[in-house]
Scaffold this motif. Structure first.
Motif, short mmCIF file in Angstrom:
data_model
loop_
_atom_site.label_atom_id
_atom_site.label_comp_id
_atom_site.label_asym_id
_atom_site.label_seq_id
_atom_site.Cartn_x
_atom_site.Cartn_y
_atom_site.Cartn_z
N THR A 33 -10.40 0.21 -16.52
CA THR A 33 -11.23 -1.07 -16.43
C THR A 33 -11.96 -1.35 -17.69
N LEU A 34 -12.48 -0.07 -18.34
CA LEU A 34 -13.46 -0.25 -19.46
C LEU A 34 -12.74 -0.65 -20.70
N PHE B 214 0.75 -1.36 -0.13
CA PHE B 214 -0.34 -0.13 0.19
C PHE B 214 0.75 1.15 0.10
N PHE C 18 -19.31 7.23 -14.10
CA PHE C 18 -18.81 8.42 -15.04
C PHE C 18 -19.63 9.72 -14.57
N SER D 230 3.14 4.06 -0.28
CA SER D 230 3.73 4.91 -1.52
C SER D 230 5.18 4.73 -1.38
N MET E 43 -4.69 1.64 -6.78
CA MET E 43 -3.63 1.57 -5.84
C MET E 43 -2.30 1.98 -6.74
N PHE F 73 -9.24 11.84 -7.04
CA PHE F 73 -9.93 12.02 -8.17
C PHE F 73 -9.25 11.45 -9.36
N PHE G 180 -7.58 15.02 -2.38
CA PHE G 180 -8.50 15.00 -3.46
C PHE G 180 -7.88 14.72 -4.81
N PHE H 178 -6.27 -3.24 -8.41
CA PHE H 178 -4.86 -2.90 -8.67
C PHE H 178 -4.52 -1.65 -9.39
N TYR I 143 -4.97 17.74 -15.43
CA TYR I 143 -5.55 16.50 -14.94
C TYR I 143 -5.45 15.49 -16.16
N LEU J 111 -6.36 3.33 1.35
CA LEU J 111 -5.97 1.88 0.55
C LEU J 111 -6.55 0.87 1.63
N GLY K 78 -0.50 5.63 -5.92
CA GLY K 78 0.83 5.76 -5.44
C GLY K 78 1.66 6.21 -6.46
N VAL L 141 -11.67 3.77 -13.54
CA VAL L 141 -12.91 3.54 -14.47
C VAL L 141 -12.64 3.55 -15.93
N LEU L 142 -11.79 4.36 -16.32
CA LEU L 142 -11.31 4.40 -17.75
C LEU L 142 -10.50 3.04 -18.17
N TYR M 13 -11.98 21.18 -11.13
CA TYR M 13 -11.35 22.43 -12.33
C TYR M 13 -11.28 23.90 -11.54
N ALA N 98 -9.47 7.53 -9.59
CA ALA N 98 -10.72 7.11 -9.72
C ALA N 98 -11.02 7.02 -11.13
N TRP N 99 -10.65 8.29 -11.80
CA TRP N 99 -10.94 8.24 -13.04
C TRP N 99 -10.07 7.43 -14.19
N PHE O 91 -21.02 1.59 -14.69
CA PHE O 91 -20.09 2.45 -15.31
C PHE O 91 -20.51 3.95 -15.57
N LEU P 261 -17.98 11.06 -11.66
CA LEU P 261 -16.72 11.41 -11.66
C LEU P 261 -16.57 12.85 -12.38
#
Lengths: 287, 287, 451
Positions: free
Chosen positions: B98-99, A83, C9, A85, B215, B88, B84, B212, B151, B265, B219, B95-96, C20, B91-92, C5, C12
């Protein structure tokens, strides 16, 4: 691909001389570069901990796959090093390895003294367990001992033993059909025989995957630890190829040469992986 | 797992044998857990110390407890903002990635197209290119696209992963083919099969990859270090460096920041680890 | 699964709004913002506040996290670089100039009545002036002297040093002030010195790393070897200085380098260091320290070093950046810096007189004249245009590590280092020669009128 082109140039960030293609000169220079070979050996030496770490992960997974109370807690604890870092973890280890006030030497010091030796100086020492010479590629007795490279190895084992390798093994274990164990029990096989003839062959794909990933990781590794813990020292003994590439590109601005080193590294990785692949799939087929 | 079958055994000798073995296992696990845990205890304790107490001192406990170290972390740097940002961005990316990995994996595992397996092997080779190599061209690309210090520059390059594709492909290979054949007979398009049949069944794999990825991104150190310039966009590992500059090593604050850094974590791991083991199904690596 | 999903989205995207909104740091209306890449030494804050106060139309901001040559160069070339950045040695200066990101400010400064090369300490000229063209202005200047801890002298019943000693005298004194415990572990060292100071010792012994024209590495000269051997002997023969292992135990936390924290923690009676230590030493309220001039080596000089701030050639706010240069040359900054104790002011004219010698806030600091005298004997570093300074440095560090760990003699180590560096120089010169030919060929082609 871009970097393959770059490796054939003399590109340097400071624009000291006009940009031009130098063909294979960078590669030719590389094979005569004593430092490159030294760091190649460093990288290899640091990978010596790999089999121990993998075996350790397997043992942990075997222990954890039993129906024990508190498995969740154990698992979390073993995964803990993964975990944290990088930087914080490395600063932590720097403190642990402190030769005078670090907890490690506080615990080991009396043992070494009892044998009439001195406690190791860990990150400050060029010694190692093989007795590699600090500069030349040969072994000398005076270099035998525990030093920075060994410190890196132990730290690596500690970090990776309960990490994703353990999870992979746990997953592998849970995928072994229960009937196989039952059959083994009926045949009267003891725990060792069960492991040897059922568990191990069934885990072969997992082991193979871990081995490939560890090789790739090991050959590319040693960057962050060298940067934070030792700056590649003492006397370059903890400089791995990855760190060498970084210094060449971003500190000495020889991006062309750095790219050449990276491509050699890539080829080594590719060859090792392909060998693994060939050898590994035969193993898997036998099982 | 294998022990579960034998719990019905009535003979007390065997019962004791098993009980004893559990005891040994517990003992071994406890000892090992101690070695992974001790450095963390040191870290937590150090986070409550005064900075002068950390060096040259063998006493692991602080003389005076300084819980205000934690408040100091928030006061000296924009820790909340970094927190944050880390979450943030992670998380983005999660999601991306994984997809995209799921889609690519679906194509490699389920669709038939010419030279599919060769392309897959080529894909795997990208895993072997050392990170330092791709960094230079990646960086130049970000500069060209004007994504330095943004970002998007942090998120987009991390959103595609060969490792993720590999993991999910192996998982999807394990899903019985009969299911999507049935869907095809019902007239479902590939698109519908992907969303309605494969994805729900691949859930453990998706969760594993998501964890995975989360994490790893949370880090990650080097890419944000070179890409991010402004204070407001910094992530935790970069922000924490403030306490480790040439002029001020505030080790106690680094430790306090790290403790806060890893807390989310740990929570994530504990709450999802059931999925983790189920999600990894390597099978044979060959296509 | 689709909905999971989709939900993620949407969530997020909602999060992206505060992300921003918070990511832009608005410039105060009507002000020009300039960004300065420097380290985050606490004294920097005072220097910036004073500048912003005296220049109401400019907002100077410090950026400590993008330091490092490679970042400055890459970001500047990409057009997102700073307006001002720091330069620590002549090698960096030449790299910045050759990369085309350091602006030539000679004429602008002359217009403002400042002849950069003339008014600063000669020893730090190399960090901002190259081929008689100025690219920036020094922030400070340093030469080293010997600090001593008055309390430890009193405990050992030794009078405070009151004159410039020879090294033999100093070693004899240091031996008396080294206190060891029963197991041989040192409780207190007679003398402290950061190992990276080897460069100072080579300068003091009259040696140098490169020859004056930079065409050769001369770090294997007898003077340089003697200097490094001397430093080694302080640890292993005279045993008055901490070994690498001793030193490492002081670097876990706190402010400043390990050596400074050793000294301020009463673990060293004397220490070789600069006036910039004051920034840290003043924080230890109980420490009573004095300063004596460092003994002369055979060369009779000290190594001068310092830090300059350069103006970026890609700065969009050049006028404001030039204001900062003038500020560095002016009385406000120079006096502030001397008061803060971050080494010496870059302009020698401000390093004299009552205002400099006796800071009313720190009446116990009575030795300021020692620093100014030492600085007058400062010599600059030599560099070679043919070899990358970081590369030379890495080769030297590697060899000196071996000396420091008592595995190689100074002579052996420096000879291997010189050999390696000279190889690199030969390579660099060959390339420069080839580039010269190629360059001429290029112009010939152009004048030949090809399409």
């Amino acid at each position: 691909m871009f970097s393959l082109v770059v490796s054939a140039t003399n590109w340097s960030l400071t624009r000291e001389e006009p940009f031009r293609f130098v063909g294979l000169a960078n590669f030719a220079q590389l094979f005569g570069d004593k430092e490159f070979w030294q760091y190649f050996i460093n990288t290899g030496y640091l990978m010596l901990g790999m089999p121990i770490a993998i075996a350790g992960s397997l043992c942990l997974a075997l222990l954890l796959s039993q129906k024990l109370r508190g498995v969740v807690i154990y698992r979390t604890m073993f995964y803990l090093p993964s975990f944290t870092s990088g930087v914080a973890l490395l600063i932590l280890w720097k403190a642990l390895y402190n030769p005078q006030f670090g907890p490690i030497n506080a615990a080991l010091g009396p043992i070494f003294q009892w044998f009439g030796g001195q406690a190791p100086e860990w990150l400050l020492s060029t010694k190692n367990l093989l007795g590699l010479h600090a500069e030349d590629i040969r072994l000398v007795w005076a270099q035998f001992g525990l030093g920075a490279r060994d410190a890196m190895i132990f730290m690596g084992i500690w970090i990776s033993i309960g990490g994703s390798n353990m999870l992979l093994y746990l997953a592998g274990l849970s995928n072994i059909p229960q009937e196989l164990f039952e059959a083994a029990q009926i045949d009267g096989a003891g725990p060792w025989a069960t492991f040897r003839h059922v568990t191990w062959p069934q885990l072969a794909p997992t082991t193979f995957f871990i081995l490939v990933m560890s090789f790739i990781g090991g050959l590319q590794g040693g960057f962050e630890s060298a940067r934070v813990l030792t700056a590649g020292g003492p006397a370059g003994t903890t400089t791995t190829l990855a760190y060498y590439i970084y210094t060449k590109a971003f500190e000495e601005f020889q991006i062309g040469y750095a790219s050449a080193v990276s491509w050699v590294l890539f080829i080594i990785i590719a060859v090792v992986t392909l060998l693994n692949w060939k050898f590994g799939s035969r193993e898997t087929n036998d099982a | 797992m294998k022990e579960t079958t034998a719990t019905t055994s009535g003979r007390s000798g065997e019962w004791w044998f098993r009980k004893g073995r559990f005891g040994v296992s517990h003992l071994a696990l406890c000892l090992l857990a101690l070695t992974t845990l001790t450095p963390f205890l040191w870290m937590v304790l150090a986070s409550f110390k005064h900075v002068s107490e950390i060096e040259g001192n063998l006493n692991p406990f602080p003389k005076v407890w300084h819980p205000e170290n934690y408040a100091q972390v928030f006061k000296q740097i924009h820790f909340a903002r970094y927190y944050f940002n880390s979450i943030f961005v992670a998380a983005w990316v999660t999601v991306l990635q994984t997809l995209t990995s799921a889609m690519a994996a679906f194509a490699f595992a389920r669709l038939r197209w010419p030279r599919r397996d060769q392309v897959f092997k080529l894909y795997l080779f990208t895993l072997m290119v050392p990170g330092v190599v791709t960094m230079i061209p990646n960086y130049t690309l970000m500069v060209k696209l004007g994504l330095l210090d943004s970002y998007i520059g942090l998120i987009v390059p991390a959103s595609f992963s060969a490792f993720g594709t590999f993991l999910l492909r192996q998982f999807m290979m394990g899903i019985p083919r009969a299911l999507d054949e049935a869907a095809a007979i019902d007239g479902a398009t590939h698109w519908r099969t992907f969303w309605d049949v494969i994805l729900p069944l691949a859930r453990p794999g998706l969760v594993t990859l998501a964890i995975f990825t989360f994490m790893g991104t949370y880090g990650s150190f080097f890419w944000p270090l070179v890409l991010i310039k402004s204070d407001a966009l910094r992530t935790l590992p970069i922000g924490m460096l403030y306490f480790d500059s040439v002029y001020g090593k505030q080790t106690n604050l680094i430790m306090a920041a790290s403790v806060m850094n890893i807390t989310p974590l740990i929570i994530l791991f504990v709450s999802t680890q059931k999925f983790l083991v189920k999600g990894i199904q390597l099978g044979a690596v060959k296509g | 699964m689709k909905w999971v999903f989709a939900g993620a989205f949407v969530l997020l995207c909602l999060l992206a709004i505060p992300a921003y909104r918070g990511s832009h740091d608005p410039v105060t209306a009507g002000k020009t913002r300039i960004v300065w890449i420097s380290d985050d030494n606490p004294v920097r804050k005072g220097q910036i506040e004073l500048f912003n106060k005296t220049h109401p139309s400019i907002e100077l901001k410090i950026d400590p996290t993008n330091a490092g040559m490679e970042k400055v160069i890459v970001q500047s070339l990409a057009g997102v670089g700073p307006d001002l950045f720091d330069c620590y040695n002549p090698f960096q200066l030449s790299a910045y100039v050759r990369a085309g990101i350091a602006a030539d400010i000679t004429d602008d400064m002359l217009k403002a009545g400042v002849d950069v090369g003339k008014i600063i300490w000669p020893a730090v000229k190399v960090t901002c002036v190259r081929d008689e063209r100025a690219y920036g202005f020094p922030c400070n200047a340093a030469c080293d002297a010997v600090w001593f801890n008055k309390k430890l002298f009193e405990e050992a019943r030794i009078p405070y040093p009151d004159h410039q000693m020879t090294w033999d005298e100093l070693i004899a004194l240091a031996k008396r002030l080294t206190v060891r415990e029963a197991d041989g572990r040192a409780k207190q060292f007679g003398l402290l010195c950061d190992w990276w100071q080897w460069q100072s010792f080579i300068a003091m012994w009259g040696g140098s790393i490169f020859s004056a024209d930079g065409s050769q590495c001369v770090v294997d000269s007898p003077e340089a070897i003697a200097a490094v051997q001397f430093l080694h002997d302080l640890i292993y023969v005279h045993k008055v200085m901490p070994s690498p292992a001793d030193e490492a135990s002081a670097t876990q936390g706190g402010w400043g380098s390990g050596t400074i924290s050793f000294f301020s923690g009463d673990k060293g009676a004397m220490a070789f260091g600069g006036r910039w230590w004051l920034c840290t030493l003043r924080m230890s309220k109980d420490l009573r320290s004095g300063v004596m001039p460092a003994p002369f080596g055979p060369g009779g000089v000290y190594r001068g070093y310092g830090r300059s701030t350069l103006v970026s050639a890609n700065s969009k706010n050049r006028a404001a950046a030039l204001e900062f240069m003038k500020y560095l040359a002016g009385p406000d900054y120079n006096q502030l810096l001397n008061d803060q104790g971050d080494a010496l002011a870059p302009v020698p004219a401000y390093c004299q007189g009552e205002r400099f010698l006796h800071n009313p806030e720190y009446p116990q600091e009575t030795d300021n004249q020692v620093w100014a005298d030492a600085m007058a004997k400062g010599v600059p570093d030599q560099v070679s245009p043919y070899v990358n300074g970081n590369l030379a440095n890495r080769i030297l560090t590697k060899q000196l590590d071996l000396v420091k760990n008592d595995q190689k003699t100074a002579a052996d180590a420096l000879r291997s280092a010189a050999k390696r560096i000279n190889e690199e120089i030969a390579k660099g010169r060959a390339m420069a020669a080839a580039a010269g030919v190629a360059g001429r060929a290029g112009t010939a082609e152009k004048t030949g009128g090809r399409p």
